[in-house]
Design a protein around this motif. Structure first.
Motif, PDB file in Angstrom:
ATOM      1  N   LYS A 127       0.840  -1.205   0.000  1.00 28.92           N
ATOM      2  CA  LYS A 127       0.000   0.000   0.000  1.00 28.92           C
ATOM      3  C   LYS A 127       0.871   1.251   0.000  1.00 28.92           C
ATOM      4  CE  LYS A 127      -4.330   1.446   2.067  1.00 28.92           C
ATOM      5  NZ  LYS A 127      -5.234   1.298   3.214  1.00 28.92           N
ATOM      6  N   GLU A 128       1.960   1.191   0.737  1.00 30.37           N
ATOM      7  CA  GLU A 128       2.893   2.322   0.772  1.00 30.37           C
ATOM      8  C   GLU A 128       4.118   1.942  -0.032  1.00 30.37           C
ATOM      9  OE1 GLU A 128       2.716   4.754   3.959  1.00 30.37           O
ATOM     10  OE2 GLU A 128       0.599   4.314   3.601  1.00 30.37           O
ATOM     11  N   ARG A 129       3.959   1.822  -1.327  1.00 32.59           N
ATOM     12  CA  ARG A 129       5.053   1.314  -2.151  1.00 32.59           C
ATOM     13  C   ARG A 129       6.215   2.303  -2.228  1.00 32.59           C
ATOM     14  NH1 ARG A 129       4.579  -1.412  -8.150  1.00 32.59           N
ATOM     15  NH2 ARG A 129       6.813  -1.682  -8.350  1.00 32.59           N
ATOM     16  N   GLN A 130       7.418   1.790  -1.987  1.00 32.69           N
ATOM     17  CA  GLN A 130       8.600   2.656  -1.942  1.00 32.69           C
ATOM     18  C   GLN A 130       9.359   2.615  -3.269  1.00 32.69           C
ATOM     19  OE1 GLN A 130       9.144   4.493   0.831  1.00 32.69           O
ATOM     20  NE2 GLN A 130       7.294   3.571   1.687  1.00 32.69           N
ATOM     21  N   ASP A 131       8.681   2.936  -4.344  1.00 34.10           N
ATOM     22  CA  ASP A 131       9.346   2.960  -5.643  1.00 34.10           C
ATOM     23  C   ASP A 131       9.060   4.294  -6.314  1.00 34.10           C
ATOM     24  OD1 ASP A 131      10.698   0.498  -5.860  1.00 34.10           O
ATOM     25  OD2 ASP A 131       8.816  -0.543  -6.264  1.00 34.10           O
ATOM     26  N   LYS A 132       9.720   4.535  -7.455  1.00 27.16           N
ATOM     27  CA  LYS A 132       9.547   5.811  -8.149  1.00 27.16           C
ATOM     28  C   LYS A 132       8.085   6.020  -8.535  1.00 27.16           C
ATOM     29  CE  LYS A 132      14.146   6.006 -10.062  1.00 27.16           C
ATOM     30  NZ  LYS A 132      14.843   5.195 -11.036  1.00 27.16           N
ATOM     31  N   PHE A 133       7.642   7.280  -8.462  1.00 24.67           N
ATOM     32  CA  PHE A 133       6.219   7.571  -8.647  1.00 24.67           C
ATOM     33  C   PHE A 133       5.766   7.356 -10.085  1.00 24.67           C
ATOM     34  CE2 PHE A 133       2.569  10.441  -9.202  1.00 24.67           C
ATOM     35  CZ  PHE A 133       1.741   9.930  -8.210  1.00 24.67           C
ATOM     36  N   TRP A 134       6.394   8.043 -11.043  1.00 33.41           N
ATOM     37  CA  TRP A 134       5.883   8.019 -12.425  1.00 33.41           C
ATOM     38  C   TRP A 134       6.209   6.724 -13.154  1.00 33.41           C
ATOM     39  CZ3 TRP A 134       2.047  10.862 -13.629  1.00 33.41           C
ATOM     40  CH2 TRP A 134       1.886  12.116 -13.031  1.00 33.41           C
ATOM     41  N   SER A 135       7.428   6.200 -12.940  1.00 31.54           N
ATOM     42  CA  SER A 135       7.809   5.025 -13.722  1.00 31.54           C
ATOM     43  C   SER A 135       7.346   3.720 -13.079  1.00 31.54           C
ATOM     44  CB  SER A 135       9.319   5.006 -13.934  1.00 31.54           C
ATOM     45  OG  SER A 135       9.978   4.925 -12.699  1.00 31.54           O
ATOM     46  N   ARG A 136       6.973   3.741 -11.805  1.00 30.15           N
ATOM     47  CA  ARG A 136       6.597   2.508 -11.125  1.00 30.15           C
ATOM     48  C   ARG A 136       5.176   2.527 -10.594  1.00 30.15           C
ATOM     49  NH1 ARG A 136      11.366  -0.501 -10.420  1.00 30.15           N
ATOM     50  NH2 ARG A 136      11.851  -0.365 -12.611  1.00 30.15           N
ATOM     51  N   ARG A 137       4.898   3.517  -9.722  1.00 37.09           N
ATOM     52  CA  ARG A 137       3.635   3.431  -8.974  1.00 37.09           C
ATOM     53  C   ARG A 137       2.436   3.734  -9.855  1.00 37.09           C
ATOM     54  NH1 ARG A 137       5.661   6.875  -4.132  1.00 37.09           N
ATOM     55  NH2 ARG A 137       3.466   7.265  -3.744  1.00 37.09           N
ATOM     56  N   VAL A 138       2.559   4.766 -10.716  1.00 39.19           N
ATOM     57  CA  VAL A 138       1.425   5.118 -11.570  1.00 39.19           C
ATOM     58  C   VAL A 138       1.110   3.980 -12.558  1.00 39.19           C
ATOM     59  CG1 VAL A 138       0.606   6.724 -13.352  1.00 39.19           C
ATOM     60  CG2 VAL A 138       1.698   7.600 -11.278  1.00 39.19           C
ATOM     61  N   PRO A 139       2.122   3.479 -13.336  1.00 37.61           N
ATOM     62  CA  PRO A 139       1.809   2.362 -14.238  1.00 37.61           C
ATOM     63  C   PRO A 139       1.241   1.160 -13.488  1.00 37.61           C
ATOM     64  CG  PRO A 139       4.054   3.141 -14.626  1.00 37.61           C
ATOM     65  CD  PRO A 139       3.529   3.909 -13.465  1.00 37.61           C
ATOM     66  N   SER A 140       1.717   0.938 -12.268  1.00 38.73           N
ATOM     67  CA  SER A 140       1.252  -0.228 -11.515  1.00 38.73           C
ATOM     68  C   SER A 140      -0.223  -0.078 -11.126  1.00 38.73           C
ATOM     69  CB  SER A 140       2.141  -0.402 -10.281  1.00 38.73           C
ATOM     70  OG  SER A 140       1.461  -1.077  -9.280  1.00 38.73           O
ATOM     71  N   VAL A 141      -0.622   1.129 -10.695  1.00 36.88           N
ATOM     72  CA  VAL A 141      -2.038   1.339 -10.334  1.00 36.88           C
ATOM     73  C   VAL A 141      -2.912   1.108 -11.564  1.00 36.88           C
ATOM     74  CG1 VAL A 141      -3.726   3.101  -9.666  1.00 36.88           C
ATOM     75  CG2 VAL A 141      -1.581   2.894  -8.399  1.00 36.88           C
TER      76      VAL A 141
END
Ligand code: UDP
Ligand code: MG
Length: 407
Positions: A127-141
């Motif tokens: 839930k609190e993913r500690q990865d880069k926002f644009w290249s990781r978290r956004v594509p993942s959502v």
């Protein structure tokens, strides 16, 4: 644990160039397992590392009786490494996790407790993913949202490797390609009961991530392939079937009929596209009708190949054998990119030379669809698709043996 006793828990960790991470990770895992008092084994799957990961692991193994090492001849990917770990795991319960210390072994007891509430698979949610926002978290959502939509399995974080499984269930799920991201949806094919819990996540401290932005494109192709596989195979089994034999999912197939149906459905948009583009031009009409008919033709051959591939192990149909043995990569990886490229070129060309544009577009769609069908055939044979070659297997329980021809 003596040599004949099977452990209760197997922890599967795929590692590729993680020399600095494996030792601290093993120490954390063993501390947690000792604290909950279960018998356990830790299976590190060295996915053809080019650094000293294997050396560090073998050194570690000298002082730790619970450590098994599976070493691949060459890099085969995270899914293959996980599949090998599941294959060799002896425990009743299995945990999978990344080997880079981003997942936290402290979550293991929580996952096991949830599994005991009568689930077959418990997924971690970073839930609190500690990865880069644009290249990781956004594509993942976005990817998770699409995967939920397409598969009907509403899990927040398909990509989180930290998961717990009942061994007899996960061993039934054929994994190949990069399908480790679809384990929850894949598991529904064998009727798995799935839960998810929030888990910790840490930033990577040592080594680098093995994936770049290219993963987004591959995940899109995988979602398409997966949708097709699900349409053909997922006559969702009742949970009781979990105790059935390894082949239980095959009972729920009627590939000839289903793939014919899927093939026909796939050809519909082509006809619709043809309808809009015809403009009373007989040449265009002929090219689209020919294309639609050939898609149906392919779907029939696919159904036939699937039928043969499942009933007769030795004698695969030529098409099945082409997809399984001749394609150097997965069918969708071979045929998807050129298909999409031709569709794009054709789409542009259509405004300049409508007739040639349509031909190129049609060939592109045809190649893409061909790759998708190859995917269903590969899936039906996934238990026999050699995705990885085990070089050495050092079992926690004995002196270790070399495995030359595992298959
Ligand atoms: N990994 C692997 N083979 C590969 C790529 C990755 O075994 O070809 C392992 C890697 O060593 C790590 C896990 O899979 O233990 C997840 O990879 P990574 O941390 O690079 O992915 P991310 O966290 O960036 O999604
Ligand atoms: Mg990572």
């Amino acid at each position: 644990m003596n040599a004949t006793q099977k452990p209760y828990l197997s922890i599967v960790v795929p590692v590729y160039n993680e020399e600095e991470n494996v030792r601290p990770l093993y120490e954390k895992i063993s501390t947690v397992c000792e604290s909950i008092g279960v018998t356990y084994e830790v299976l590190f799957v060295d996915d053809g590392s080019k650094d000293n990961t294997y050396e560090v692991l073998t050194e570690l193994r000298e002082s730790t009786p619970q450590l098994s090492i599976i070493k691949f001849q060459e890099n085969a990917g995270q899914t293959a490494a996980m599949a090998a770990g599941f294959e060799y795991a002896q425990g009743e319960r299995i945990i999978s996790m990344d080997g880079d210390l981003q997942n936290d072994p402290a979550d293991i007891p929580k996952l096991l407790l949830k599994l005991d509430e009568d689930y077959d698979l418990v997924c971690g949610w970073r839930k609190e993913r500690q990865d880069k926002f644009w290249s990781r978290r956004v594509p993942s959502v976005i990817a998770n949202w699409i995967i939920s939509l397409v598969t009907g399995v509403a899990i927040h974080d398909n990509g989180c490797s930290l998961k717990a499984y009942r061994s007899e269930v996960i061993k039934q799920v054929p994994l190949y390609g990069e399908m480790h991201r679809f384990i929850p949806a894949m598991s529904t094919i064998v009727g798995a009961r799935i839960a998810e819990i929030v888990v910790k996540h840490h930033p990577r401290r040592f080594g680098t991530s093995k994936y770049g932005l290219g993963r987004i494109w591959r995940v899109i192709l995988d979602i398409l392939a997966f949708k097709l596989i699900i349409s053909v195979f997922a006559r969702r089994a009742a949970p009781e079937s979990n105790t059935d034999s390894q082949q239980s999912y095959h009972k729920h197939l009627n590939p000839s009929i289903n793939s014919y149906r899927v093939g026909t459905l796939l050809s519909l948009p082509i006809f619709v596209l043809g309808f809009f583009l015809i403009n009373h031009d007989i040449n265009s009409a002929v090219s689209f009708i020919a294309l639609g008919v050939s898609v149906i033709f392919i779907s029939l051959i696919t159904g036939w190949s699937l039928g043969i591939a499942q009933t007769c192990v030795a004698d695969l149909s030529p098409l099945a054998s082409f997809f399984i043995h001749r394609c150097s990569r997965r069918p969708i990886r071979c045929f998807g990119p050129p298909g999409v490229l031709l569709v794009l070129i054709g789409g542009i060309l259509i405004f300049i030379f409508p007739f040639y544009g349509q031909i190129v577009l049609s060939i592109g769609i045809f190649i893409f669809v061909f790759g998708l069908f190859g995917e269903t055939i590969s899936y039906a044979n996934a238990t026999r698709v050699v995705d990885y070659k085990v070089d050495i297997f050092l079992d926690a329980r004995d002196e270790g043996k070399s495995v030359d021809n595992y298959y």
